[in-house]
Design a protein around this motif. Structure first.
Motif, short mmCIF file in Angstrom:
data_model
loop_
_atom_site.label_atom_id
_atom_site.label_comp_id
_atom_site.label_asym_id
_atom_site.label_seq_id
_atom_site.Cartn_x
_atom_site.Cartn_y
_atom_site.Cartn_z
N SER A 13 0.86 -1.15 -0.11
CA SER A 13 -0.04 -0.09 -0.02
C SER A 13 1.12 1.21 0.11
O SER A 13 0.72 2.34 -0.73
CB SER A 13 -0.96 0.02 1.14
OG SER A 13 -0.44 -0.06 2.26
N GLU A 14 2.08 1.22 0.71
CA GLU A 14 2.96 2.17 0.53
C GLU A 14 3.77 2.47 -0.68
O GLU A 14 3.77 3.72 -1.22
CB GLU A 14 4.02 2.29 1.67
CG GLU A 14 3.85 2.64 3.11
CD GLU A 14 3.15 4.08 3.08
OE1 GLU A 14 2.09 4.34 3.51
OE2 GLU A 14 4.17 5.12 2.86
N LYS A 65 1.12 3.97 -3.20
CA LYS A 65 0.83 5.48 -2.72
C LYS A 65 2.05 6.35 -3.21
O LYS A 65 2.09 7.08 -3.88
CB LYS A 65 0.78 5.64 -1.07
CG LYS A 65 0.37 7.14 -0.86
CD LYS A 65 0.67 7.40 0.68
CE LYS A 65 2.10 7.53 0.91
NZ LYS A 65 2.67 7.73 2.24
N ASN A 66 3.24 5.88 -3.14
CA ASN A 66 4.65 6.48 -3.29
C ASN A 66 4.64 6.50 -4.99
O ASN A 66 5.14 7.84 -5.25
CB ASN A 66 5.63 5.98 -2.82
CG ASN A 66 5.82 6.24 -1.37
OD1 ASN A 66 5.28 6.86 -0.75
ND2 ASN A 66 6.57 5.06 -0.64
N VAL A 78 1.74 9.24 -5.74
CA VAL A 78 1.95 10.63 -5.23
C VAL A 78 3.35 11.25 -5.65
O VAL A 78 3.31 12.28 -6.26
CB VAL A 78 1.93 10.74 -3.92
CG1 VAL A 78 2.11 12.11 -3.16
CG2 VAL A 78 0.54 10.28 -3.26
N LEU A 126 -3.08 12.34 -2.47
CA LEU A 126 -3.99 11.38 -1.67
C LEU A 126 -5.05 11.94 -0.92
O LEU A 126 -4.85 12.80 0.09
CB LEU A 126 -3.01 10.56 -0.41
CG LEU A 126 -3.32 9.35 0.37
CD1 LEU A 126 -3.71 8.27 -0.75
CD2 LEU A 126 -2.40 9.17 1.48
N LYS A 182 -7.25 7.33 3.23
CA LYS A 182 -6.68 6.08 3.22
C LYS A 182 -7.15 5.36 4.54
O LYS A 182 -7.46 6.00 5.67
CB LYS A 182 -5.20 6.03 3.55
CG LYS A 182 -4.43 4.71 3.79
CD LYS A 182 -2.76 4.93 3.87
CE LYS A 182 -2.23 3.64 3.94
NZ LYS A 182 -0.67 3.81 4.02
N LYS A 227 -6.38 -2.42 2.08
CA LYS A 227 -6.39 -0.78 2.40
C LYS A 227 -7.00 -0.48 1.26
O LYS A 227 -6.98 -0.74 0.10
CB LYS A 227 -4.73 -0.43 2.31
CG LYS A 227 -3.77 -0.87 3.50
CD LYS A 227 -3.96 -0.02 4.53
CE LYS A 227 -2.95 -0.35 5.53
NZ LYS A 227 -3.28 0.25 7.08
N LEU A 272 -7.39 3.12 -1.07
CA LEU A 272 -6.70 4.66 -1.24
C LEU A 272 -7.69 5.10 -2.00
O LEU A 272 -7.95 4.61 -3.18
CB LEU A 272 -5.15 4.43 -1.57
CG LEU A 272 -4.26 3.32 -0.90
CD1 LEU A 272 -2.96 3.39 -1.58
CD2 LEU A 272 -4.00 4.01 0.65
N PHE A 329 -7.80 8.93 -4.37
CA PHE A 329 -6.72 9.87 -5.00
C PHE A 329 -7.48 10.78 -5.67
O PHE A 329 -8.38 10.48 -6.39
CB PHE A 329 -5.38 9.16 -5.72
CG PHE A 329 -4.54 8.28 -5.13
CD1 PHE A 329 -5.14 6.90 -5.09
CD2 PHE A 329 -3.58 8.72 -4.49
CE1 PHE A 329 -3.93 6.08 -4.63
CE2 PHE A 329 -2.78 7.74 -3.96
CZ PHE A 329 -2.76 6.54 -4.11
#
Lengths: 151, 261
Positions: free
Chosen positions: A68-69, A72-73, A76, A83, A86, A98, A100, A102
């Motif tokens: 999930s990180e 996201k990275n 973004v 974001l 979350k 998760k 997310l 955006f």
């Protein structure tokens, strides 16, 4: 001999079909799968909201937090998405995930992109939905429900 | 007199049909790779000193050639019929340009584009130029996934040829019987069988042509993925190609038309 081969092929095909990830479609969506594409399934609504499901190998067994990180990275850090939310979710089958959300803007129009991540062992399941914000917003709950139906 | 001839005709027809059934379904009693055997002769197989020319797709690229089978002298029988396929994922700076270049590459090598989507393309190239096509594709970016297969279809090919030959022989015999038919009933009986065998011949010819096409032209599927733009600040690009395919652009791209972004 040929019969045995055929039976084996059918058994393998059935097993493969059984392993394919799937999810329920919300009302108003039509499936538009493209064989050989990135997605195991895709569907669209008449006003251009797209819902899709894909899976990728997870040979090093990255955790739900890791993926999930990473997702996201990527969005973004490299694409300029913002974001918007979350949250921890749980699929109807009891699998943790998760969700997310955006937001991004293009030529004055706002777009929404939702993404749910599940990590069943050596696979990463990604359910995605997106389109113009004004089209996605009224369907957000139905899209989330569809994502939670991932199996 | 007439009933006697009718019986003879009926027996001849039955023998023909049994002949076809035996040719098409039963396991042969001789090994297909026997270069002196009837099966080999029927299929035009003979011993050769070196591999066929590439245009027929019967040459095998060295790095993916199928291993010889268990029988030692099988390796001496040429040509093998091999279907080559390759699937690649390539990270590139300009996806559109890479797709267009791949299409041109296929045409330059004597092949053609079979299918194209937004960031993917399927090309067919003469089997002999498969290695060259792969080498040139690898120059278009960074290959993140590669899958290459060589499938030996020699046995299937030879079987089809033999079944087609048997069906054509039966067709000729039936035409002979039709000429000798003494009454309408006999003629109708033979005509009915003729129609069935003609259909069988057409079906087998179709199968053989499709298989020959797969042997003659290798199929290469390439999915190009946009490499991340040079970031303003130093960022580490994770080595998971599919992260680059997330987002609205890929999600909303259909039938080769670009997505929202």
């Amino acid at each position: 001999m040929k019969c045995t081969s055929l039976l084996w092929a059918l058994a393998v095909a059935a097993a493969a079909a059984g392993c394919q990830p799937a999810m329920d479609l919300p009302a108003g969506f039509v499936r538009v799968d493209e064989p050989g594409g990135l997605h195991q399934m895709r569907a669209v609504s008449a006003d251009g909201v797209v819902l899709a499901l894909r899976s990728h190998d997870n040979p090093r067994q990255g955790t739900l937090e890791f993926w999930s990180e990473a997702v996201k990275n990527e969005l973004v850090g490299f694409r300029g998405y913002k974001l918007a939310g979350k949250e921890a979710i749980q699929s109807q089958a009891g699998r943790p995930g998760k969700l997310l959300s955006f937001a991004t803007e293009q030529k004055g129009t706002m777009f929404t992109y939702m993404l749910a991540v599940f990590v069943p062992g050596r696979q990463v399941l990604i359910a995605e939905a997106g389109g113009k914000a004004q089209a996605v917003q009224p369907k957000a709950e139905a899209l989330k429900k569809a994502m939670l139906s991932v199996k | 007199m007439r009933p006697m001839k009718g019986k003879i005709m009926h027996k001849a027809l039955t023998l023909c049909l049994l002949g076809l059934a035996a040719g098409g379904c039963a396991e042969p009693k001789f090994s297909w790779f026997d270069p002196e055997g009837p099966r080999a002769q029927a299929a035009g197989i003979h011993l050769r000193g070196e591999a066929e020319t590439a245009a027929t797709g019967e040459r095998r690229p060295a790095d993916i050639a199928p291993q010889p089978e268990e029988t030692p002298h099988l390796a001496a029988v040429e040509p093998r019929k091999v279907v080559y396929t390759g699937q690649f994922k390539v990270l590139t700076d300009e996806v559109g340009r890479a797709v267009a270049e791949t299409r041109k590459l296929a045409e330059r090598l004597g092949g053609y584009m079979q299918r194209m989507t937004g960031s993917g393309i399927v090309i067919r190239v003469p089997a002999a130029r498969f290695d060259q096509a792969v080498a040139e594709l690898e120059k278009m970016g960074s290959v993140t996934e590669r899958y290459v297969q060589a499938q030996d279809v020699t046995e299937e090919y030879v079987d089809l040829e033999i079944r087609l030959k048997s069906a054509k022989a039966l067709l000729a015999k039936l035409l002979g019987l039709l000429e000798k038919a003494k009454d309408v009933k006999q003629a109708l009986e033979v005509e009915k069988e003729l129609a069935r065998v003609r259909t069988e011949v057409e079906r087998l010819e179709g199968q053989l042509n499709r298989l020959a096409s797969r042997v003659a032209y290798a199929t290469i599927t390439v999915n190009f993925i946009a490499a991340p733009q040079a970031p303003g600040e130093l960022k580490v690009v994770l080595p998971f190609w599919w992260l680059r395919t997330l987002g609205l652009k890929e999600l909303t791209s259909f039938e080769g038309r670009p997505g929202l972004f």
